[in-house]
Write a protein that holds these residues in place. Structure first.
Motif, PDB file in Angstrom:
ATOM      1  N   ASN A 131       7.487  -8.643  -4.021  1.00 34.63           N
ATOM      2  CA  ASN A 131       6.748  -8.963  -5.248  1.00 34.63           C
ATOM      3  C   ASN A 131       7.004  -7.877  -6.291  1.00 34.63           C
ATOM      4  O   ASN A 131       6.856  -6.685  -5.987  1.00 34.63           O
ATOM      5  CB  ASN A 131       5.240  -8.982  -4.973  1.00 34.63           C
ATOM      6  N   TYR A 146      -2.864  -5.357 -10.309  1.00 33.20           N
ATOM      7  CA  TYR A 146      -2.518  -5.523  -8.889  1.00 33.20           C
ATOM      8  C   TYR A 146      -3.666  -6.213  -8.138  1.00 33.20           C
ATOM      9  O   TYR A 146      -3.441  -7.041  -7.259  1.00 33.20           O
ATOM     10  CB  TYR A 146      -2.218  -4.167  -8.255  1.00 33.20           C
ATOM     11  N   ASN A 150      -3.748  -9.725  -6.094  1.00 32.07           N
ATOM     12  CA  ASN A 150      -4.289  -9.883  -4.739  1.00 32.07           C
ATOM     13  C   ASN A 150      -5.266 -11.051  -4.641  1.00 32.07           C
ATOM     14  O   ASN A 150      -5.303 -11.752  -3.619  1.00 32.07           O
ATOM     15  CB  ASN A 150      -4.971  -8.591  -4.285  1.00 32.07           C
ATOM     16  N   ARG A 153      -3.112 -14.279  -4.749  1.00 34.23           N
ATOM     17  CA  ARG A 153      -2.272 -14.385  -3.560  1.00 34.23           C
ATOM     18  C   ARG A 153      -3.100 -14.792  -2.356  1.00 34.23           C
ATOM     19  O   ARG A 153      -2.768 -15.740  -1.654  1.00 34.23           O
ATOM     20  CB  ARG A 153      -1.563 -13.048  -3.304  1.00 34.23           C
ATOM     21  N   ALA A 171       5.651  -7.530   3.440  1.00 35.54           N
ATOM     22  CA  ALA A 171       5.792  -7.659   1.984  1.00 35.54           C
ATOM     23  C   ALA A 171       5.891  -6.303   1.321  1.00 35.54           C
ATOM     24  O   ALA A 171       5.673  -5.265   1.951  1.00 35.54           O
ATOM     25  CB  ALA A 171       4.587  -8.410   1.399  1.00 35.54           C
ATOM     26  N   CYS A 172       6.241  -6.328   0.064  1.00 32.92           N
ATOM     27  CA  CYS A 172       6.043  -5.161  -0.781  1.00 32.92           C
ATOM     28  C   CYS A 172       5.606  -5.666  -2.145  1.00 32.92           C
ATOM     29  O   CYS A 172       5.842  -6.824  -2.489  1.00 32.92           O
ATOM     30  CB  CYS A 172       7.296  -4.293  -0.880  1.00 32.92           C
ATOM     31  N   ALA A 173       4.929  -4.819  -2.887  1.00 34.44           N
ATOM     32  CA  ALA A 173       4.488  -5.184  -4.229  1.00 34.44           C
ATOM     33  C   ALA A 173       4.691  -3.972  -5.116  1.00 34.44           C
ATOM     34  O   ALA A 173       4.031  -2.950  -4.932  1.00 34.44           O
ATOM     35  CB  ALA A 173       3.019  -5.615  -4.224  1.00 34.44           C
ATOM     36  N   TYR A 206      -8.474  -3.656   4.199  1.00 34.08           N
ATOM     37  CA  TYR A 206      -8.913  -2.595   3.285  1.00 34.08           C
ATOM     38  C   TYR A 206     -10.320  -2.903   2.787  1.00 34.08           C
ATOM     39  O   TYR A 206     -10.648  -4.064   2.522  1.00 34.08           O
ATOM     40  CB  TYR A 206      -7.992  -2.537   2.047  1.00 34.08           C
ATOM     41  N   PRO A 215      -5.069  -7.044   0.061  1.00 31.11           N
ATOM     42  CA  PRO A 215      -3.657  -7.423   0.000  1.00 31.11           C
ATOM     43  C   PRO A 215      -3.287  -8.243   1.244  1.00 31.11           C
ATOM     44  O   PRO A 215      -3.814  -8.006   2.319  1.00 31.11           O
ATOM     45  CB  PRO A 215      -2.914  -6.087   0.009  1.00 31.11           C
ATOM     46  N   PHE A 217      -0.635  -8.761   3.607  1.00 29.49           N
ATOM     47  CA  PHE A 217       0.642  -8.432   4.247  1.00 29.49           C
ATOM     48  C   PHE A 217       0.413  -7.673   5.543  1.00 29.49           C
ATOM     49  O   PHE A 217      -0.613  -7.028   5.732  1.00 29.49           O
ATOM     50  CB  PHE A 217       1.555  -7.636   3.310  1.00 29.49           C
ATOM     51  N   ARG A 219       2.135  -4.759   8.206  1.00 34.36           N
ATOM     52  CA  ARG A 219       2.945  -3.541   7.999  1.00 34.36           C
ATOM     53  C   ARG A 219       4.416  -3.777   8.295  1.00 34.36           C
ATOM     54  O   ARG A 219       5.284  -3.123   7.720  1.00 34.36           O
ATOM     55  CB  ARG A 219       2.417  -2.403   8.872  1.00 34.36           C
ATOM     56  N   SER A 235       7.330  -3.452   5.670  1.00 38.75           N
ATOM     57  CA  SER A 235       6.721  -3.614   4.348  1.00 38.75           C
ATOM     58  C   SER A 235       6.771  -2.306   3.568  1.00 38.75           C
ATOM     59  O   SER A 235       7.029  -1.241   4.137  1.00 38.75           O
ATOM     60  CB  SER A 235       5.257  -4.029   4.514  1.00 38.75           C
ATOM     61  N   GLY A 236       6.491  -2.387   2.315  1.00 37.45           N
ATOM     62  CA  GLY A 236       6.363  -1.190   1.501  1.00 37.45           C
ATOM     63  C   GLY A 236       5.422  -0.216   2.198  1.00 37.45           C
ATOM     64  O   GLY A 236       4.340  -0.603   2.623  1.00 37.45           O
ATOM     65  N   ILE A 240      -0.411   6.658   2.779  1.00 38.53           N
ATOM     66  CA  ILE A 240      -1.775   6.201   3.048  1.00 38.53           C
ATOM     67  C   ILE A 240      -2.055   6.448   4.519  1.00 38.53           C
ATOM     68  O   ILE A 240      -1.268   6.079   5.380  1.00 38.53           O
ATOM     69  CB  ILE A 240      -1.931   4.701   2.712  1.00 38.53           C
ATOM     70  N   CYS A 323       1.616   0.320  -6.174  1.00 41.17           N
ATOM     71  CA  CYS A 323       0.432  -0.504  -6.453  1.00 41.17           C
ATOM     72  C   CYS A 323      -0.860   0.294  -6.604  1.00 41.17           C
ATOM     73  O   CYS A 323      -1.820  -0.189  -7.169  1.00 41.17           O
ATOM     74  CB  CYS A 323       0.286  -1.582  -5.398  1.00 41.17           C
ATOM     75  N   GLU A 330       7.216   5.003  -2.538  1.00 41.49           N
ATOM     76  CA  GLU A 330       7.025   3.980  -1.498  1.00 41.49           C
ATOM     77  C   GLU A 330       8.398   3.616  -0.944  1.00 41.49           C
ATOM     78  O   GLU A 330       9.378   3.578  -1.690  1.00 41.49           O
ATOM     79  CB  GLU A 330       6.332   2.754  -2.096  1.00 41.49           C
TER      80      GLU A 330
HETATM   81  C1  3EB Z   1      -0.167   0.007   0.859  1.00 36.95           C
HETATM   82  O1  3EB Z   1       0.137   0.422   1.980  1.00 36.95           O
HETATM   83  C2  3EB Z   1       0.790   0.289  -0.251  1.00 36.95           C
HETATM   84  O2  3EB Z   1       0.429  -5.857  -1.802  1.00 36.95           O
HETATM   85  O3  3EB Z   1       2.122  -6.775  -0.803  1.00 36.95           O
HETATM   86  C3  3EB Z   1       2.639  -1.969   0.344  1.00 36.95           C
HETATM   87  C4  3EB Z   1       3.249  -3.133   0.802  1.00 36.95           C
HETATM   88  C5  3EB Z   1       1.653  -2.054  -0.602  1.00 36.95           C
HETATM   89  C6  3EB Z   1       2.868  -4.379   0.325  1.00 36.95           C
HETATM   90  C7  3EB Z   1       1.450  -5.783  -1.113  1.00 36.95           C
HETATM   91  C8  3EB Z   1       1.284  -3.311  -1.092  1.00 36.95           C
HETATM   92  C9  3EB Z   1       1.876  -4.458  -0.630  1.00 36.95           C
HETATM   93  O4  3EB Z   1      -1.232  -0.567   0.627  1.00 36.95           O
HETATM   94  C10 3EB Z   1       0.997  -0.841  -1.154  1.00 36.95           C
END
Ligand code: 3EB
Length: 343
Positions: A131, A146, A150, A153, A171-173, A206, A215, A217, A219, A235-236, A240, A323, A330
Motif C-alpha cells: 500500500n 493512515y 485503516n 481497509r 502487507a506494508c503501508a 494494537y 491495521p 496485516f 507480520r 511485512s513492513g 516497534i 505509517c 522500515e
Molecule cells: C508496524 O509494524 C509498522 O498498515 O499494512 C507495517 C506493515 C506497518 C504493514 C500496514 C503497517 C502496515 O505497525 C507499520
C-alpha cells in the motif's frame, strides 16, 4: 539468474519469482520506483509508485523469465489484474483529487474491488499487499490519514468475510509525497500460513491509541509456491517492540531494532516448516523517511550482516514516509527457500 544492473536509471529488482508464473518487480526508471508485472516477454511496467530511489548502488536486478502459456488480464471496478490461473497480480491507483470521497471511503472501495477481483479470478487468497498512500501522516480532518486508511481497509475485509485479524495477509503501508493511492497485490489459490513476531503485539491487536481500527496485516506469510519451494513474505517491519515505537529520533538504533524484529519473524517462520530462511539471504526494500539517513542505515545493515551478505548487497533504498510519524525506517522483504510447510 541474477545480473548486476550498473545503470541506476534502469534499476529493476525482482520482488518475487513464481515458477511458471508471474513476477512482481520493484524498480523502474529512477528517480521513481515502480511495481510491475512480469510477462513472458519481459516486464511491462505498471504505473509508477512515487517513491524516490535513494540508492541503487549495489542493488541487483533479477532477470526473470516467465513461461506461463495462459496469461489473462482484465479490470474489475477500479482494480487492474493479470493472472496465469494460479497466481494473480493486481493494481489499484486512485487519484484522490478527482474523487469526491475521503480516504477511508476510498480505501474501502479499493479493497472491495480487490476482493471482487480475487473472487472472480478464482485466486481467492491474498498472499501479499503493498500500500502506498500520499501524505500518510497528514491530517485528514481530525484523523491521521493512515488511520483513515485503516478504517476503510478493515471494514472492507470484514464486509468481504475475510480474515481481518489472525490470518490477515502480509502487507506494508508507506507514505509517498504525491501521486495516487496505489495498492499492489499478489493472490493465489491457497491461503498462506500467517506468521507473527513474538517481540511485537500483532498489529491487528494494537490498542485503540493507534487509531479506531487496527491495521489489517500479519507480520509475515508463508506460501507454498510449488516445485518444493516456500516463499516467505515479510511485512513492513520497523522499530516497534510490543506495540510501542522505540528509539525515538535515533535512526541507527531504529535500524538495529528493525533487524532484530526481522530476525524474530524469520525464526518464527522457520518453526512453521522445513524451509530455513535467514536474514542475510532476504531480498529487501529499505524505506527511509529522511534521505540524508540513507548511508547511516546502510552502514548498520552492512555492519550487522556483513557488506557481502546478499541482503546488504541487494537492498533497494526508497524514500518514503512510515505509517507512524516517529518511525524513521522500515524494511520489507521476501525470499524463497526449498522446504515444506508443517501441516
Ligand atoms: C508496524 O509494524 C509498522 O498498515 O499494512 C507495517 C506493515 C506497518 C504493514 C500496514 C503497517 C502496515 O505497525 C507499520
Amino acid at each position: 539468474m541474477r545480473a548486476q544492473d550498473e545503470n541506476p536509471s534502469h534499476l529493476r529488482v525482482e520482488r518475487l519469482s513464481l515458477p511458471d508464473s508471474l513476477a512482481l518487480a520493484v524498480g523502474g526508471k529512477a528517480p521513481f520506483a515502480a511495481l510491475g508485472y512480469g510477462t513472458p516477454h519481459g516486464v511491462a511496467w505498471m504505473p509508477t509508485v512515487n517513491a524516490r530511489v535513494l540508492s541503487s548502488h549495489g542493488a541487483m536486478a533479477d532477470v526473470w523469465h516467465v513461461t506461463g502459456p495462459h496469461i489473462e488480464s482484465g479490470t474489475t471496478g477500479i482494480a487492474r489484474w493479470r493472472t496465469d490461473g494460479h497466481w494473480l497480480l493486481g493494481a489499484i491507483d486512485l487519484d484522490e483529487a478527482t474523487e469526491k470521497q475521503g480516504l477511508a471511503e476510498l480505501s474501502h472501495r479499493a479493497y472491495r474491488d480487490l476482493f471482487k477481483t480475487l473472487d472472480q479470478a478464482g485466486t481467492p487468497h491474498l498472499q501479499r499487499i503493498w500500500n502506498y498512500l500520499p501524505q500518510i501522516n497528514g491530517d485528514g480532518g481530525g484523523l491521521e490519514r493512515y488511520r483513515q486508511f485503516n478504517l476503510g481497509r478493515q471494514e472492507a475485509f470484514l464486509e468481504a468475510g475475510r480474515a481481518a485479524f489472525e490470518g490477515a495477509p502480509a502487507a506494508c503501508a508507506l507514505g509517498i509525497h504525491q501521486g495516487a493511492l496505489s495498492i499492489r497485490f499478489l493472490a493465489g489459490q491457497q491461503a498462506p500460513l500467517p506468521v507473527e513476531n513474538p517481540r511485537q503485539v500483532s498489529a491487528y491487536r494494537y490498542p485503540e491509541t493507534y487509531g479506531p481500527r487496527s491495521p489489517t496485516f500479519s507480520r509475515a506469510a508463508l506460501s507454498d509456491i510449488g516445485d518444493g519451494n516456500i516463499a516467505l513474505f515479510i511485512s513492513g517491519t520497523a522499530s516497534i517492540v510490543g506495540h510501542e515505537t522505540v528509539h525515538h529520533g535515533d535512526v541507527l538504533e531504529q535500524t538495529r531494532e528493525t533487524l532484530r524484529n526481522l530476525q524474530a519473524v524469520i525464526a518464527a517462520a522457520n518453526e512453521r516448516g522445513t524451509a530455513e530462511f535467514s536474514l542475510a539471504e532476504l531480498d529487501c526494500v529499505v524505506y527511509v523517511r529522511h534521505p540524508a539517513d540513507t548511508e547511516a542505515v546502510r552502514d548498520i545493515i552492512e555492519g550487522t550482516l556483513g557488506a557481502d551478505a546478499p541482503m546488504a548487497r541487494h537492498a533497494v533504498y526508497l524514500e518514503a514516509d512510515i505509517c507512524r510519524s516517529d518511525l524513521l525506517v522500515e524494511i520489507e522483504a521476501h525470499t524463497v527457500a526449498a522446504g515444506r510447510l508443517r501441516a
